[in-house]
Motif scaffolding. Sequence first.
Motif, PDB file in Angstrom:
ATOM      1  N   LEU A   1      64.204  -2.181  87.244  1.00  0.00           N
ATOM      2  CA  LEU A   1      65.466  -1.526  87.606  1.00  0.00           C
ATOM      3  C   LEU A   1      65.241  -0.036  87.750  1.00  0.00           C
ATOM      4  N   ARG A   2      66.151   0.598  88.505  1.00  0.00           N
ATOM      5  CA  ARG A   2      66.035   2.042  88.713  1.00  0.00           C
ATOM      6  C   ARG A   2      67.432   2.641  88.797  1.00  0.00           C
ATOM      7  N   TRP A   3      67.599   3.807  88.205  1.00  0.00           N
ATOM      8  CA  TRP A   3      68.870   4.532  88.280  1.00  0.00           C
ATOM      9  C   TRP A   3      68.603   5.970  88.722  1.00  0.00           C
ATOM     10  N   ARG A   4      69.542   6.524  89.483  1.00  0.00           N
ATOM     11  CA  ARG A   4      69.452   7.911  89.934  1.00  0.00           C
ATOM     12  C   ARG A   4      70.718   8.658  89.536  1.00  0.00           C
ATOM     13  N   PRO A   5      70.633   9.988  89.411  1.00  0.00           N
ATOM     14  CA  PRO A   5      71.834  10.756  89.043  1.00  0.00           C
ATOM     15  C   PRO A   5      72.814  10.831  90.209  1.00  0.00           C
ATOM     16  N   GLN A   6      74.033  11.215  89.906  1.00  0.00           N
ATOM     17  CA  GLN A   6      75.038  11.349  90.928  1.00  0.00           C
ATOM     18  C   GLN A   6      74.704  12.503  91.859  1.00  0.00           C
ATOM     19  N   ARG A   7      75.004  12.308  93.147  1.00  0.00           N
ATOM     20  CA  ARG A   7      74.716  13.347  94.127  1.00  0.00           C
ATOM     21  C   ARG A   7      75.610  14.563  93.904  1.00  0.00           C
ATOM     22  N   SER A   8      76.813  14.336  93.377  1.00  0.00           N
ATOM     23  CA  SER A   8      77.792  15.420  93.246  1.00  0.00           C
ATOM     24  C   SER A   8      77.467  16.387  92.118  1.00  0.00           C
ATOM     25  N   THR A   9      76.482  16.101  91.311  1.00  0.00           N
ATOM     26  CA  THR A   9      76.130  16.984  90.204  1.00  0.00           C
ATOM     27  C   THR A   9      74.685  17.436  90.329  1.00  0.00           C
ATOM     28  N   GLU A  10      74.395  18.557  89.676  1.00  0.00           N
ATOM     29  CA  GLU A  10      73.029  19.066  89.625  1.00  0.00           C
ATOM     30  C   GLU A  10      72.348  18.657  88.330  1.00  0.00           C
ATOM     31  N   ALA A  11      72.958  17.770  87.583  1.00  0.00           N
ATOM     32  CA  ALA A  11      72.402  17.359  86.302  1.00  0.00           C
ATOM     33  C   ALA A  11      71.148  16.527  86.506  1.00  0.00           C
ATOM     34  N   GLN A  12      70.284  16.586  85.529  1.00  0.00           N
ATOM     35  CA  GLN A  12      69.061  15.796  85.522  1.00  0.00           C
ATOM     36  C   GLN A  12      69.050  14.903  84.293  1.00  0.00           C
ATOM     37  N   PHE A  13      68.379  13.766  84.416  1.00  0.00           N
ATOM     38  CA  PHE A  13      68.272  12.867  83.272  1.00  0.00           C
ATOM     39  C   PHE A  13      67.459  13.542  82.166  1.00  0.00           C
ATOM     40  N   ALA A  14      67.898  13.310  80.935  1.00  0.00           N
ATOM     41  CA  ALA A  14      67.236  13.946  79.793  1.00  0.00           C
ATOM     42  C   ALA A  14      66.659  12.948  78.807  1.00  0.00           C
ATOM     43  N   GLY A  15      67.138  11.704  78.793  1.00  0.00           N
ATOM     44  CA  GLY A  15      66.617  10.735  77.835  1.00  0.00           C
ATOM     45  C   GLY A  15      67.301   9.400  77.991  1.00  0.00           C
ATOM     46  N   ALA A  16      66.787   8.398  77.273  1.00  0.00           N
ATOM     47  CA  ALA A  16      67.335   7.044  77.346  1.00  0.00           C
ATOM     48  C   ALA A  16      66.933   6.277  76.108  1.00  0.00           C
ATOM     49  N   GLY A  17      67.574   5.116  75.914  1.00  0.00           N
ATOM     50  CA  GLY A  17      67.244   4.266  74.787  1.00  0.00           C
ATOM     51  C   GLY A  17      67.826   2.890  74.967  1.00  0.00           C
ATOM     52  N   PHE A  18      67.334   1.955  74.157  1.00  0.00           N
ATOM     53  CA  PHE A  18      67.815   0.581  74.198  1.00  0.00           C
ATOM     54  C   PHE A  18      68.896   0.386  73.149  1.00  0.00           C
ATOM     55  N   LEU A  19      69.900  -0.390  73.513  1.00  0.00           N
ATOM     56  CA  LEU A  19      71.011  -0.700  72.627  1.00  0.00           C
ATOM     57  C   LEU A  19      71.218  -2.210  72.669  1.00  0.00           C
ATOM     58  N   ALA A  20      70.973  -2.870  71.545  1.00  0.00           N
ATOM     59  CA  ALA A  20      70.998  -4.330  71.493  1.00  0.00           C
ATOM     60  C   ALA A  20      69.918  -4.884  72.424  1.00  0.00           C
ATOM     61  N   LYS A  21      69.963  -6.175  72.716  1.00  0.00           N
ATOM     62  CA  LYS A  21      68.866  -6.807  73.444  1.00  0.00           C
ATOM     63  C   LYS A  21      68.916  -6.583  74.941  1.00  0.00           C
ATOM     64  N   SER A  22      70.090  -6.320  75.497  1.00  0.00           N
ATOM     65  CA  SER A  22      70.191  -6.233  76.953  1.00  0.00           C
ATOM     66  C   SER A  22      70.949  -5.017  77.424  1.00  0.00           C
TER      67      SER A  22
END
Length: 772
Positions: A320-341
């Motif tokens: 899977l792949r996710w990208r940030p919203q075009r309307s913002t200049e924000a960048q991804f900073a981190g991620a984590g797993f929550l429960a099994k899925s």
Amino acid sequence: MSSLAVKLVAWNATANPTRSAVTAVSAYKDGVACGHADGTIWLYDLELAGDNHADPQASDPSLYPKCMLSAHQSPVAVIKASEISAPSAEGREATLISVSEDGDVVVWSSADGRCISRVRTRLAGIRPTSVCVQAVDYQSAAEDLVFVAGEGPAAYVLSYPSLELVYEWRLPHAEWITAQVVRKRRDHFRSELVTCTTDGKMRIWSYDEFALAQHDVFARGSGSGSNDGSPEQRQRGDTDSLKVTPAAESRSASVDGDDDSGAEPDQAQFSLDAEFAALGEAQAISELVINPYNDDEFLAVSAQTVRLFASRDSELHELLRWRPQRSTEAQFAGAGFLAKSDIVFWDTAGAVFSVCTQFSVEGGSAGMHTARLHAASSGAVATALSRAGQRDVLVSYASGRQHTLAVVLPVPLSSVSGSANRPHVAPADARSGPRNWLGQATPFAMNGLWTEWLGDVSTEPAVTSALVLRSGRVAVGYADGAVRIVSQAALVGGHGDGADAARLDGHTGAITALHEPDAAGGLLLSASKDLTLRIWDAATGECVFVLPTQSAPAVRLVGAGGALVLGVGADNATTLVSASALERVHVTAAYHAAPERLTVGAGGEAALLYADGSRRQFALGPQAAAVSVALAAPRAGGAWLGAGVLGAAAALALDVDVEQLQAAVARAAGDGATADEMRALAARPAVGAARAVLAQLCAWGVSAELDGVKRDAFGLRAPARPLALALSSRRADAHTALFPGRGGGGASWCVSSQLNAQRMLAILVLARGVLQ
């Protein structure tokens, strides 16, 4: 000091931790840790009103300052929660691993904040950015492993929790490691280290963790397309398999550069199993997160993309792949797993996204939901998702107009969806804003966390210097330029300054150093940010003389024999003064290296020795005494009391040697002293100070009846200055200061069995002399 000593801290209302920005955050069991730019770490208790494990959104979180940890000299880069084996009922002790930008590594107990261990020498050549821990899986006495990597040509492996250097790995490639994670291979014979570098390449290294953990201390060279309107993922049917480079495909490459010698490769070396095609330098991965429920899957976070990968049979598949919203200049900073899925990831603008991957697998809705952690005008500086006890906790810090901590107890989308085959249905009480399917974002103004629980903490200016005088009194310097000289009992108990107190006014800047010359009775020297040295009559408080320093304030005053005192400036310039002659004897200009020693020969020939090996020579004349003194900051201590300033908190720290204090009381009272004689001796400095310390160690406000017994039967007075317990590790040069307890019951001492046992033993020893 003897083995039985307690450290007390007098907090100050101006010692606000929010003066320094937060650079790293983490959640642990029942708490939140914040690392600051000044090197300090603050621990906060996380309490839940109406704690409901089944529905975390029904719980109302609260944060309370717990303690401050002081060891690092540079900004804290990483804080990681972990556990170690411990002789407790649970068999495990919760710990925090902190790493600063200069390579300093410390392990703390998250229960009471004490320093467990500290690396002997700072990790050279890197600016750490990532830390991961591996539990060594075998029955032996060997410790676990900590991997530290960052900006630089090396990575380090340390034993955990002792933090002994196990392996210094000189990287076989020019690019530095941006992210790393460790996992156990399915065959259980070797482990794997997955690394990402600045060129976007991902490599999988195998190693034998048993052989690696058995080493003591050694270092060896290792040889020379999505819609952008909103975050969106690709379906699992579109998975890509990244190509393995020919070098990695054809062999498992040893990274030891000495294979030509014919010697058998070291079992502890890292072998390159696979190297995957570069994702492009713009897509350098900043964080890797293993799925705790399936270690074949892991998340890779870069500024513009969050990817879910699966690694099987030396192949890497993008799921899977996710990208940030075009309307913002924000960048991804981190991620984590929550429960099994469920997956949670966040960006630099303070937005957090919650995704249920099983919806994508089974053809239903993607389950994407968005929440904000902070106000729209604030960006998230540091965010972390951690497992804290029985629940996951998402904590985020934002600077903005004020320092703010946001805490979320996230709810897995899969737990409230009902079915993976139909779109997610919002709960009836869901609404737009901070509360959504992810959970309630509860903001805390950090300034309020401090001021709300100050209670009766003194509002006097911050303490900047302290010194125990030979008379037994204590000189305390403040940020407003004042110097107060008070008795030990008054300093500990807070009941006025005492009849012999003096206030020395004259400086216009904060006091930076205090010193009492050896051969100038009754004089006291003070240095200030106003670039002056003042010589005082400590008995009367009169300023005898004022001498200028140079381009920077003196931060150390060191006795140089007789009445000579050497002031060392913040820029390493020195000023040698004579307290008896009231004059400057010699000055040296600023220098790039710090002066470490002053030597004076029998004929008056003097020399300053610097840290870089250089020396500056000058003549003092035959009247100067021959000395050789180290210019390290001297310990400001007396027979049983030491005084100083604790870290960046501007709080007064008092080191009480309980055994020496009890001995001083015994000498004053003598054996078999009657009650009337003891009451008559209460005015003695040692007896009065012992009573004040004993009153501080006792709990007040728990029971009115017990408080009356302490007052009427034993003559103790409830302390007017609320002191908190502190700890110091002299070997590791690390300090822990508890925050004054909230509520009307005084300080909360029962933090851990070890600290409470120390406190109770101190009470018994002091009571033997004071309450006989």
